[in-house]
Design an enzyme around this catalytic site. Structure first.
Site, PDB file in Angstrom:
ATOM      1  N   ASP A  85       0.698  -1.003   0.325  1.00  6.42           N
ATOM      2  CA  ASP A  85      -0.235  -0.166  -0.130  1.00  6.42           C
ATOM      3  C   ASP A  85       1.354   1.287  -0.217  1.00  6.42           C
ATOM      4  OD1 ASP A  85      -2.057  -1.871   0.553  1.00  6.42           O
ATOM      5  OD2 ASP A  85      -2.675  -1.367   2.137  1.00  6.42           O
ATOM      6  N   TYR A  86       1.995   1.084   0.297  1.00  5.86           N
ATOM      7  CA  TYR A  86       2.641   2.483   0.819  1.00  5.86           C
ATOM      8  C   TYR A  86       2.834   2.751  -0.540  1.00  5.86           C
ATOM      9  CZ  TYR A  86       6.889   5.000   1.867  1.00  5.86           C
ATOM     10  OH  TYR A  86       8.260   6.197   3.068  1.00  5.86           O
TER      11      TYR A  86
ATOM     12  N   TYR B 232       2.652   2.147  -2.882  1.00  7.09           N
ATOM     13  CA  TYR B 232       1.409   2.094  -4.520  1.00  7.09           C
ATOM     14  C   TYR B 232       0.925   3.841  -4.091  1.00  7.09           C
ATOM     15  CZ  TYR B 232      -3.796   3.046  -5.734  1.00  7.09           C
ATOM     16  OH  TYR B 232      -4.771   3.836  -6.538  1.00  7.09           O
ATOM     17  N   ASP B 233       0.913   3.733  -2.964  1.00 10.16           N
ATOM     18  CA  ASP B 233       0.699   5.803  -2.525  1.00 10.16           C
ATOM     19  C   ASP B 233       1.836   6.731  -2.994  1.00 10.16           C
ATOM     20  OD1 ASP B 233      -1.811   5.232  -0.968  1.00 10.16           O
ATOM     21  OD2 ASP B 233      -0.545   5.025   0.673  1.00 10.16           O
TER      22      ASP B 233
ATOM     23  N   SER C 160     -36.650  18.431   7.759  1.00 12.95           N
ATOM     24  CA  SER C 160     -35.257  18.346   9.259  1.00 12.95           C
ATOM     25  C   SER C 160     -36.177  19.151  10.270  1.00 12.95           C
ATOM     26  CB  SER C 160     -34.239  19.274   8.321  1.00 12.95           C
ATOM     27  OG  SER C 160     -33.919  19.825   9.230  1.00 12.95           O
ATOM     28  N   LEU C 161     -35.235  19.237  11.696  1.00 14.16           N
ATOM     29  CA  LEU C 161     -36.739  20.064  12.001  1.00 14.16           C
ATOM     30  C   LEU C 161     -35.963  21.176  13.163  1.00 14.16           C
ATOM     31  CD1 LEU C 161     -34.842  17.392  14.358  1.00 14.16           C
ATOM     32  CD2 LEU C 161     -37.260  17.132  14.497  1.00 14.16           C
TER      33      LEU C 161
ATOM     34  N   GLU D 233     -36.068  12.885  23.731  1.00 13.69           N
ATOM     35  CA  GLU D 233     -34.497  11.615  23.301  1.00 13.69           C
ATOM     36  C   GLU D 233     -33.584  12.934  23.365  1.00 13.69           C
ATOM     37  OE1 GLU D 233     -37.267  10.027  20.657  1.00 13.69           O
ATOM     38  OE2 GLU D 233     -35.697  10.143  19.392  1.00 13.69           O
TER      39      GLU D 233
ATOM     40  N   LYS E 250     -30.575  13.802  20.151  1.00 18.99           N
ATOM     41  CA  LYS E 250     -30.569  14.198  19.431  1.00 18.99           C
ATOM     42  C   LYS E 250     -28.687  13.983  18.766  1.00 18.99           C
ATOM     43  CE  LYS E 250     -30.963  17.889  15.672  1.00 18.99           C
ATOM     44  NZ  LYS E 250     -29.573  17.837  15.065  1.00 18.99           N
TER      45      LYS E 250
ATOM     46  N   ASP F  38     -25.791  13.848  16.585  1.00 17.10           N
ATOM     47  CA  ASP F  38     -24.487  14.576  15.769  1.00 17.10           C
ATOM     48  C   ASP F  38     -23.698  13.604  14.819  1.00 17.10           C
ATOM     49  OD1 ASP F  38     -24.149  16.521  14.644  1.00 17.10           O
ATOM     50  OD2 ASP F  38     -22.505  17.560  15.693  1.00 17.10           O
TER      51      ASP F  38
ATOM     52  N   ARG G 107     -29.257  10.620   3.790  1.00 18.92           N
ATOM     53  CA  ARG G 107     -30.654  11.708   3.680  1.00 18.92           C
ATOM     54  C   ARG G 107     -30.700  12.009   1.722  1.00 18.92           C
ATOM     55  NH1 ARG G 107     -31.283  16.940   3.935  1.00 18.92           N
ATOM     56  NH2 ARG G 107     -33.503  17.444   5.192  1.00 18.92           N
TER      57      ARG G 107
ATOM     58  N   TYR H 299     -34.247   5.986  14.871  1.00 21.13           N
ATOM     59  CA  TYR H 299     -35.132   7.595  16.179  1.00 21.13           C
ATOM     60  C   TYR H 299     -36.558   7.469  15.368  1.00 21.13           C
ATOM     61  CZ  TYR H 299     -32.540  10.178  13.254  1.00 21.13           C
ATOM     62  OH  TYR H 299     -31.594  11.002  12.132  1.00 21.13           O
TER      63      TYR H 299
ATOM     64  N   LYS I 211     -41.047  15.317  20.757  1.00 19.85           N
ATOM     65  CA  LYS I 211     -40.991  14.752  20.018  1.00 19.85           C
ATOM     66  C   LYS I 211     -42.921  14.812  20.885  1.00 19.85           C
ATOM     67  CE  LYS I 211     -38.429  12.735  17.401  1.00 19.85           C
ATOM     68  NZ  LYS I 211     -37.579  11.288  16.942  1.00 19.85           N
TER      69      LYS I 211
ATOM     70  N   LYS J 201     -31.297  22.770  21.004  1.00 21.01           N
ATOM     71  CA  LYS J 201     -30.029  22.697  20.671  1.00 21.01           C
ATOM     72  C   LYS J 201     -29.532  23.483  21.623  1.00 21.01           C
ATOM     73  CE  LYS J 201     -28.298  21.755  16.853  1.00 21.01           C
ATOM     74  NZ  LYS J 201     -28.349  22.271  15.468  1.00 21.01           N
TER      75      LYS J 201
ATOM     76  N   CYS K 153      14.627  24.542   9.696  1.00 18.95           N
ATOM     77  CA  CYS K 153      14.228  24.458  10.875  1.00 18.95           C
ATOM     78  C   CYS K 153      13.864  25.252  11.325  1.00 18.95           C
ATOM     79  CB  CYS K 153      14.966  22.996  11.571  1.00 18.95           C
ATOM     80  SG  CYS K 153      14.472  23.008  13.735  1.00 18.95           S
TER      81      CYS K 153
ATOM     82  N   CYS L 178      16.390  24.878  14.224  1.00 13.63           N
ATOM     83  CA  CYS L 178      18.095  24.407  14.954  1.00 13.63           C
ATOM     84  C   CYS L 178      18.637  25.326  12.930  1.00 13.63           C
ATOM     85  CB  CYS L 178      18.954  23.082  14.691  1.00 13.63           C
ATOM     86  SG  CYS L 178      17.847  21.771  12.841  1.00 13.63           S
TER      87      CYS L 178
ATOM     88  N   CYS M  81      12.919  17.802   9.992  1.00 14.52           N
ATOM     89  CA  CYS M  81      13.806  18.449  10.451  1.00 14.52           C
ATOM     90  C   CYS M  81      14.770  16.832  10.721  1.00 14.52           C
ATOM     91  CB  CYS M  81      13.962  19.579  11.263  1.00 14.52           C
ATOM     92  SG  CYS M  81      15.599  19.613  12.291  1.00 14.52           S
TER      93      CYS M  81
ATOM     94  N   CYS N 223      18.510  18.419  16.795  1.00  7.81           N
ATOM     95  CA  CYS N 223      17.965  19.354  17.134  1.00  7.81           C
ATOM     96  C   CYS N 223      17.420  19.839  18.366  1.00  7.81           C
ATOM     97  CB  CYS N 223      16.747  19.057  16.051  1.00  7.81           C
ATOM     98  SG  CYS N 223      15.711  21.085  16.007  1.00  7.81           S
TER      99      CYS N 223
HETATM  100  S1  IVH Z   1     -36.276  13.191  14.405  1.00  4.16           S
HETATM  101  C1  IVH Z   1     -38.867  14.323  11.174  1.00  4.16           C
HETATM  102  N1  IVH Z   1     -34.956  12.484  16.225  1.00  4.16           N
HETATM  103  O1  IVH Z   1     -31.871  16.167  12.957  1.00  4.16           O
HETATM  104  C2  IVH Z   1     -38.032  14.534  12.055  1.00  4.16           C
HETATM  105  N2  IVH Z   1     -33.917  13.491  13.990  1.00  4.16           N
HETATM  106  O2  IVH Z   1     -31.029  18.850  12.691  1.00  4.16           O
HETATM  107  C3  IVH Z   1     -37.396  13.017  12.297  1.00  4.16           C
HETATM  108  N3  IVH Z   1     -31.305  14.035  14.297  1.00  4.16           N
HETATM  109  O3  IVH Z   1     -32.631  15.006  10.158  1.00  4.16           O
HETATM  110  C4  IVH Z   1     -36.085  13.401  12.861  1.00  4.16           C
HETATM  111  N4  IVH Z   1     -31.176  13.142  15.960  1.00  4.16           N
HETATM  112  O4  IVH Z   1     -31.203  13.563  11.174  1.00  4.16           O
HETATM  113  C5  IVH Z   1     -35.306  12.948  14.875  1.00  4.16           C
HETATM  114  N5  IVH Z   1     -32.945  11.695  18.176  1.00  4.16           N
HETATM  115  C6  IVH Z   1     -33.427  12.171  16.380  1.00  4.16           C
HETATM  116  C7  IVH Z   1     -32.925  13.088  16.211  1.00  4.16           C
HETATM  117  C8  IVH Z   1     -33.179  13.505  14.961  1.00  4.16           C
HETATM  118  C9  IVH Z   1     -30.378  13.368  15.535  1.00  4.16           C
HETATM  119  C10 IVH Z   1     -30.784  14.371  12.998  1.00  4.16           C
HETATM  120  C11 IVH Z   1     -31.344  13.845  11.935  1.00  4.16           C
HETATM  121  C12 IVH Z   1     -32.915  14.951  11.782  1.00  4.16           C
HETATM  122  C13 IVH Z   1     -31.427  15.874  11.812  1.00  4.16           C
HETATM  123  C14 IVH Z   1     -32.604  17.921  11.599  1.00  4.16           C
END
Ligand code: IVH
Length: 713
Positions: A60-61, A63-64, A109-110, A140, A142, A144, A163, A253, A320, A344, A438, A441, A456, A461
């Site tokens: 791999d090395y 190749y890189d 989205s939310l 619940e 959220k 990331d 998505r 979720y 929710k 948030k 450097c 040094c 360096c 050094c």
């Molecule tokens: S519910 C229509 N639940 O956050 C509502 N979303 O910023 C469906 N996300 O697009 C989403 N944790 O990708 C829901 N416990 C959770 C979540 C969650 C992360 C994400 C999800 C969404 C984004 C919105």
């Protein structure tokens, strides 16, 4: 596709190109035209061997190196780039090569709430529309990560998608099938469900993320800014086998679509419970049913407090409406449902100005650019400097001194420049000049073949010497208390130690010359240095600071040799046979042990009586070949002490249970993780008493009694 004669030609050509990397780098444009063609031919061939036939003919090395040579030439002479060059595959094919699929329900989205008041406004709207006095909410975390939608038909996992634009996403089924928390079959029919679409998130836990970035840095790749980017990048890799190697997990979720409709669970909580029962990873344990918005607010705050101790990155809480009956009347905007909102947490990104860039020399000579920032608060911490990793990182992001930059500091991850705010440029910004020499040094910096970092290579050094002395004294290496960076610097500046070998010839009368060192401190440091002589060969090997050799690698190497002197003549192939040691590490060890300057240091250590060889017990001891893991508290001593004894008697001390573990020694109040894993893998568990019986003939009870009198044997 290739005749064997052509294969031979291409292998020869690869070797020749690899031998001439230096010349390739300085090629004129005319020469470059021909070279890029040759590089492309060989790279296409190696791609075919690797991806199609799964039998690569170069490392791999290597190749890189070929790939980077081509990429660098194309960067230097951009009009030589052709659309079919192997370098163009990465961007175009990877983004376009997954088929697109339509989601059953749009992935909206939310809406976001940043304050308690905004949560109360949301609740007011929901109550107005539904006419209810008090609303039951399900709250619940959220997560990331990277959003996904999973489809099960007749209990089988049939499709997984990103998505995308919300209406259509990319079909990444094969990649998602590698994630163990996504069941390939789930008994939805027992809930009367024929077809179901579920929303979720692919995540990488914080520990794994750190490891992954560490590895990327070692390979000269820019690290990911946060676990979300790492997860998003991972699920869109072309090769599911590579995806499987990334330790990904998926949490689900939300149920977004069900056939037949009557089978839809009546509440969100029930839906999550169903998914939980069917074996999915869900927020089930972390959900709270709240009566009214004030309870919601309290729960959100509670989680904001503990977000850092959660193993996955969270950016808020999702609130929710629990009862699905209200979904229809509440409805959706084009952007988000009106029955849910995200609360948030405080952001972990901020913009600030990059004042200037300085260059730091590391222990192995790598020169790292570090950005000095106008201090800015991110997630409760003041950030005033940020690593810019290497020249490629700066070029790719086009970072200039004076730029406004968006900086992220996710959890305990180091700060990272996400992007430059180009719109804020005034024209006064200065491109960053990489030094040719450097900064410590003054010797000329080099970029070794296949590497992205400038280094360096002057072993004397000052910056490197000081860091090497400090590393030698660190806890995991020789554990010399009192030998921190400032003492290391003072030792070097007073001319008392130029390398780690010199330390063992210092007398208390020398050490008293150090600034702030009275008689007692000098004696203490002298004693600490002398006592470190017996740490054993793996700690010495780690302490020497060979590139790519961490403590685990050092232990693995030492298992296969008797003395560190053996590394002088060990063949590369033998090193590469050791588990976890590839070409890059083996090469680095060989290089280190072939340099005169290094051998001189090892000789000095040897003469001073620093233990470089295994003792007879370590070689042939009663625990030879046995791998011990400890869990819970031991009565006799600390786990570290027990580990030391295991190693002294020829065994291996490890922190995690794997299929290679021989015994899991179970102390008081053991954690569940190690025990469960040992059970799953059929590893034998033994008590502390059993362990003590195994070692009792070889250990002086006093060694243990020092800690806890009367508890031994
Ligand atoms: S519910 C229509 N639940 O956050 C509502 N979303 O910023 C469906 N996300 O697009 C989403 N944790 O990708 C829901 N416990 C959770 C979540 C969650 C992360 C994400 C999800 C969404 C984004 C919105």
């Amino acid at each position: 596709m290739y005749t064997s004669e052509r294969e031979r030609e291409l292998i020869e050509l690869s070797k020749e190109l690899l031998k001439n990397l230096g010349r390739i780098r300085t090629a004129t444009k005319e020469e470059a035209g021909q070279i890029v063609q040759k590089l492309r031919e060989v790279i296409r061939y190696h791609d075919y061997k690797y991806y199609v036939q799964a039998s690569p003919v170069i490392s791999d090395y290597e190749y890189d190196q070929l790939f980077r040579a081509l990429r660098d030439l194309e960067r230097k002479y951009p009009d030589l780039i052709t659309p079919d060059s192997p370098t163009q595959r990465v961007a175009s094919e990877i983004t376009g090569s997954f088929p697109t699929v339509s989601h059953f329900a749009p992935m909206l989205s939310l809406d976001n709430a940043y304050t308690e008041e905004e949560l109360r406004d949301f609740d007011r709207r929901v109550r107005e529309i539904t006419g209810e006095e008090i609303i039951q909410y399900s709250v619940e975390p959220k997560y990331d990560g990277a959003g996904i939608a999973l489809v099960y038909r007749d209990d089988l996992f049939v499709r997984g998608a990103t998505r995308g634009d919300g209406e259509t996403g990319e079909d990444i089924t094969n990649n998602l099938r590698t994630i163990k928390t996504i069941p390939l079959r789930a008994d939805f029919s027992s809930f009367g469900i024929k077809l179901i679409e579920i929303r979720g998130e692919v995540l990488i836990n914080k520990e794994e993320f750190k490891k992954m970035n560490q590895e990327r840095l070692e390979e000269g790749l820019p690290p990911f800014a946060n676990p979300r980017n790492a997860a998003a990048g991972s699920i869109r890799l072309q090769n599911p086998m590579e995806v499987a190697k990334r330790k990904l997990t998926a949490v689900v979720y939300q149920v977004s679509y069900v056939e037949p409709e009557e089978a839809y669970p009546k509440t969100h909580y029930e839906a999550i419970k169903m998914l939980h029962t069917l074996g999915f990873k869900t927020p089930y344990q972390d959900i709270k049913i709240c009566e009214g918005i004030e309870e919601v607010i309290a729960y959100c705050k509670e989680w904001e407090e503990k977000r850092d101790s959660y193993p996955y990155e969270l950016d808020g809480m999702v609130v929710k409406v629990n009862d699905r009956r209200f979904y229809e009347v509440l409805g959706f905007t084009s952007h988000h449902p009106r029955w849910a909102i995200a609360f948030k947490f405080k952001p972990r990104q901020a913009t600030t100005r990059l004042i200037k860039v300085i260059f730091q020399v590391g222990r192995v000579g790598t020169v790292t650019p570090v950005g000095k920032l106008e201090p800015v608060q991110i997630g409760g911490v003041t950030v005033s400097s940020v690593s810019l990793f290497n020249e490629d990182f700066i070029r790719e992001k086009d970072i200039r001194e004076g730029d406004m930059v968006l900086v992220e500091r996710a959890g305990d991850v180091i700060p990272y420049v996400v992007e430059v705010i180009k719109e804020a440029r005034t024209g006064e910004e200065k491109p960053i000049e990489f030094p040719k020499n450097c900064p410590s040094c003054g010797s000329k910096l080099v970029k070794l073949p296949g590497e992205v970092a400038w280094r360096c290579i002057n072993l004397s050094c000052p910056a490197q010497v000081v860091l090497r002395l400090k590393h030698w004294g660190s806890r995991e290496a020789m554990d010399i208390r009192g030998l921190g960076e400032s003492t290391a610097k003072a030792l070097y500046e007073k001319g008392l130690a130029k390398d780690v070998g010199d330390l063992y010839y210092l007398k208390p009368t020398d050490l008293i010359k150090l600034p702030g060192f009275a008689e007692k401190a000098a004696f203490n440091l002298y004693n600490a240095i002398q006592q470190s002589k017996d740490r054993g060969p793996h700690r010495v090997l780690y302490g020497l600071g060979v590139r790519y050799v961490g403590l685990t690698t050092a232990k693995r190497i030492v298992q296969h040799i008797d003395s560190l002197w053996d590394l002088k003549d060990i063949p590369l192939e033998r090193l590469m046979k050791i588990e976890g040691i590839g070409y890059v590490v083996a090469k680095s060890v060989k290089e280190f042990f072939s340099r005169e300057e290094n051998l001189k240091v090892i000789e000095k250590l040897d003469r001073a009586g620093v233990k470089l060889a295994k003792t007879a017990l370590e070689k042939e001891g009663p625990l030879r070949g046995k791998v011990f893991v400890f869990t819970g508290t031991l009565d006799c001593c600390t786990r570290e002490k027990a580990g030391e004894i295991v190693e002294r008697l020829g065994g291996v001390f490890s922190n995690s249970v794997t299929s290679k573990t021989t015994y899991l020694v179970v102390g008081k109040d053991p954690g569940r993780t190690k025990l469960t894993k040992a059970k799953r893998l059929g590893i034998k568990t033994i008590s502390e008493e059993d362990f003590l019986k195994m070692i009792k003939d070889y250990v002086d009870p006093k060694e243990l009694e020092e800690r806890k009198p009367g508890t031994l044997f």
